[in-house]
Design a protein around this motif. Structure first.
Motif, mmCIF file in Angstrom:
data_model
loop_
_atom_site.group_PDB
_atom_site.id
_atom_site.type_symbol
_atom_site.label_atom_id
_atom_site.label_comp_id
_atom_site.label_asym_id
_atom_site.label_seq_id
_atom_site.Cartn_x
_atom_site.Cartn_y
_atom_site.Cartn_z
ATOM 1 N N ASP A 114 17.731 9.131 9.562
ATOM 2 C CA ASP A 114 18.506 9.058 9.503
ATOM 3 C C ASP A 114 19.237 8.557 8.595
ATOM 4 N N ARG A 115 18.712 8.343 6.939
ATOM 5 C CA ARG A 115 18.918 8.600 5.889
ATOM 6 C C ARG A 115 17.918 9.441 4.557
ATOM 7 N N PHE A 116 17.201 9.484 5.012
ATOM 8 C CA PHE A 116 16.529 10.963 4.254
ATOM 9 C C PHE A 116 16.045 12.215 4.805
ATOM 10 N N MET A 117 16.244 12.776 3.841
ATOM 11 C CA MET A 117 16.661 14.304 4.377
ATOM 12 C C MET A 117 15.357 14.733 3.717
ATOM 13 N N LEU A 118 14.362 16.105 4.190
ATOM 14 C CA LEU A 118 13.942 17.159 3.208
ATOM 15 C C LEU A 118 14.802 18.885 3.723
ATOM 16 N N SER A 119 14.223 18.829 2.006
ATOM 17 C CA SER A 119 14.701 20.315 2.448
ATOM 18 C C SER A 119 13.655 21.368 1.340
ATOM 19 N N MET A 161 18.219 11.290 -0.469
ATOM 20 C CA MET A 161 18.056 9.701 0.206
ATOM 21 C C MET A 161 19.631 9.436 -0.443
ATOM 22 N N THR A 162 20.075 8.423 1.233
ATOM 23 C CA THR A 162 21.176 8.153 0.999
ATOM 24 C C THR A 162 21.383 6.522 1.644
ATOM 25 N N GLU A 186 0.770 -1.402 -0.552
ATOM 26 C CA GLU A 186 -0.020 0.065 0.001
ATOM 27 C C GLU A 186 0.627 0.947 0.217
ATOM 28 N N LEU A 187 0.283 2.742 0.009
ATOM 29 C CA LEU A 187 1.046 3.668 -0.441
ATOM 30 C C LEU A 187 1.492 3.711 1.142
ATOM 31 N N GLU A 188 2.999 4.563 1.017
ATOM 32 C CA GLU A 188 3.243 4.762 2.528
ATOM 33 C C GLU A 188 3.705 6.017 3.043
ATOM 34 N N TRP A 189 3.430 6.458 3.467
ATOM 35 C CA TRP A 189 4.072 8.504 4.517
ATOM 36 C C TRP A 189 5.103 7.743 4.277
ATOM 37 N N VAL A 190 6.390 8.066 3.970
ATOM 38 C CA VAL A 190 7.608 8.776 3.935
ATOM 39 C C VAL A 190 8.290 9.745 4.987
ATOM 40 N N ALA A 191 8.387 10.889 4.067
ATOM 41 C CA ALA A 191 8.471 12.391 5.070
ATOM 42 C C ALA A 191 7.680 13.205 4.963
#
Length: 125
Positions: free
Chosen positions: A66-71, A83-84, A44-49
């Motif tokens: 700790d792996r992904f970062m929003l800006s 995404m790292t 299913e569709l999943e919220w990430v950030a």
């Protein structure tokens, strides 16, 4: 109404990095919350950030913290997802969504009234 367009998806190997972009046009004044969702194969569709655009406060799911970062870049009405440390389990269609909620804490589809078509991320082992 806000039109959202995602870009930046690609195929990478485990441990790789990608930066996804979400560009918005239209009535962006209502875009208080911008979030990234993903749909993994067969799931299913999943919220990430999500990021509250007024305060620049970001929230992350446990699986990406700790792996992904929003800006964001307010002048261009764009939100980015860096995404790292990508893993095969991150393979999915990534979609951005926008909504009016100021705090951007609701992780429910109904809280978002504009959606992009998505950009594909594939991580191979």
């Amino acid at each position: 109404q806000v039109q959202l367009t995602e870009s930046g998806g690609d195929s990478v190997q485990t441990g790789g990095s990608l930066k996804l972009s979400c560009a918005a046009v239209g009535y962006t004044d209502t875009m208080n919350c911008v979030a990234w969702w993903r749909q993994r194969p067969g799931k299913e569709l999943e919220w990430v950030a999500g990021i509250a655009t007024q305060t620049d406060t970001a929230h992350y799911s446990v699986s990406v913290k700790d792996r992904f970062m929003l800006s964001q870049n307010k002048s261009s009405n764009s939100v980015y997802l860096q995404m790292t440390g990508l893993q095969p389990d991150d393979t999915a269609l990534y979609r951005c969504a926008a909504g009016p909620e100021l705090r951007c804490t609701l992780r429910r589809q109904f809280a978002f009234n504009s959606w992009g078509q998505g950009t594909q991320v594939t991580v191979s082992s």
